[in-house]
Design an enzyme around this catalytic site. Structure first.
Site, PDB file in Angstrom:
ATOM      1  N   LYS A 123       0.678  -1.054  -0.077  1.00 53.02           N
ATOM      2  CA  LYS A 123      -0.147  -0.078  -0.090  1.00 53.02           C
ATOM      3  C   LYS A 123       0.800   1.157   0.004  1.00 53.02           C
ATOM      4  CE  LYS A 123      -2.109  -0.572   3.917  1.00 53.02           C
ATOM      5  NZ  LYS A 123      -1.485  -2.070   4.368  1.00 53.02           N
TER       6      LYS A 123
ATOM      7  N   ARG B  15      -9.436   1.329   8.345  1.00 53.18           N
ATOM      8  CA  ARG B  15      -9.022  -0.025   9.020  1.00 53.18           C
ATOM      9  C   ARG B  15     -10.293  -0.623   9.425  1.00 53.18           C
ATOM     10  NH1 ARG B  15      -3.143   0.788   9.093  1.00 53.18           N
ATOM     11  NH2 ARG B  15      -2.138  -0.853   9.390  1.00 53.18           N
TER      12      ARG B  15
ATOM     13  N   ARG C  37      11.582  -5.952   5.637  1.00 54.70           N
ATOM     14  CA  ARG C  37      11.214  -4.889   4.761  1.00 54.70           C
ATOM     15  C   ARG C  37      12.129  -3.692   5.798  1.00 54.70           C
ATOM     16  NH1 ARG C  37       5.302  -2.547   5.151  1.00 54.70           N
ATOM     17  NH2 ARG C  37       5.218  -3.350   7.268  1.00 54.70           N
TER      18      ARG C  37
ATOM     19  N   ARG D 149      11.322  -1.395  11.010  1.00 54.56           N
ATOM     20  CA  ARG D 149      10.353  -1.182  11.992  1.00 54.56           C
ATOM     21  C   ARG D 149       9.998  -1.865  13.058  1.00 54.56           C
ATOM     22  NH1 ARG D 149       4.899   0.189   8.359  1.00 54.56           N
ATOM     23  NH2 ARG D 149       4.011  -0.942  10.057  1.00 54.56           N
TER      24      ARG D 149
ATOM     25  N   ARG E 125      -0.292  -8.960  13.769  1.00 56.04           N
ATOM     26  CA  ARG E 125      -1.020  -7.930  12.647  1.00 56.04           C
ATOM     27  C   ARG E 125      -1.881  -8.522  11.444  1.00 56.04           C
ATOM     28  NH1 ARG E 125       4.413  -5.572  11.475  1.00 56.04           N
ATOM     29  NH2 ARG E 125       3.565  -4.361  10.050  1.00 56.04           N
TER      30      ARG E 125
END
Ligand code: AMP
Length: 220
Positions: free
Chosen positions: A15, A90, A126, A155, A167
């Protein structure tokens, strides 16, 4: 006509990456609620500290708080000609609030579908810039940000296996119902987010142009 876009999809579905490209291509701001919260956390504001505790555990912030943040952000002048929303809505409650904010203005909804195994792999590898929050090209390793030279980092919510899985569970429970909320609209499209970013971007550009044409016809 203002181009208002919502990017849906699980964590690490692309996204953010696609939102940046779209925002640049269309000359409108990318509004990422995750970035807004991480900035607040870095500044050490009361909201930021509360947000950080929830983000680090992979939990969502409350709907009312998020709706307030987005309402304020969308009222700023740079969003008058449209925006790309990344990470909001969300929950169905957030989507209902967004519909009320739009007051009948058209909304383009993009869903990026990616299998869980690929999402888990992407979250694990990531890297993001600690300075400008840009998402690094996959495979960049521990280097520096191509945009600003800042240090690349993992992160906090990507660095723990349980949080990564949690998540995905939170997404399935809270955010997946958004697909049913939006699916029947003529301005909803799903795309295969497991493809290379350039290919996804190409598909999205075509789909968005189609949806803008549909929305313009409806209004004329
Ligand atoms: P993201 O960068 O979109 O993956 O968001 C990172 C984290 O910020 C999420 O795991 C949530 O803790 C929080 N967050 C971002 N957007 C929202 C939202 N719309 N509603 C609730 N929490 C959010």
């Amino acid at each position: 006509m203002a181009l208002n876009v919502v990017m849906l999809g699980p964590p690490a579905s692309g996204k953010g990456t696609q939102a940046v490209r779209l925002a640049q291509a269309r000359g409108i701001p990318k509004i990422s609620t995750g970035d807004i919260l991480r900035e607040a956390a870095q500044s050490g504001t009361e909201l930021g500290l509360r947000a950080k505790a929830l983000m680090d555990r992979g939990e969502l912030l409350g709907d009312d708080e998020m709706i307030g943040i987005v309402r304020e952000r969308l009222a700023r002048a740079d969003a008058a000609n449209g925006y790309i929303l990344d990470g909001f809505p969300r929950t169905v409650r957030q989507a209902e609030a967004l519909d009320r904010m739009l007051q009948g203005e058209p909304l383009v909804i993009i869903d990026l579908a990616v299998p869980d195994a690929e999402l888990l792999k992407r979250m694990q590898t990531r890297r993001v810039c600690g300075t400008c929050a840009a998402i690094a090209e996959p495979g960049t390793g521990q280097g520096t940000c191509a945009g600003c030279g800042g240090e690349l980092m993992t992160r906090a919510d990507d660095s723990d296996e349980q949080v990564r899985q949690h998540r995905l569970d939170v997404y399935a429970r809270e955010s997946k119902p958004l697909l049913d909320y939006y699916r029947d609209r003529s301005t909803f499209r799903s795309s295969n987010g497991a493809q290379a970013p350039d290919q996804v971007a190409k598909e999205l550009a075509t789909k968005i142009d189609q949806m803008v044409a549909v929305a313009s016809r409806k209004r004329s």
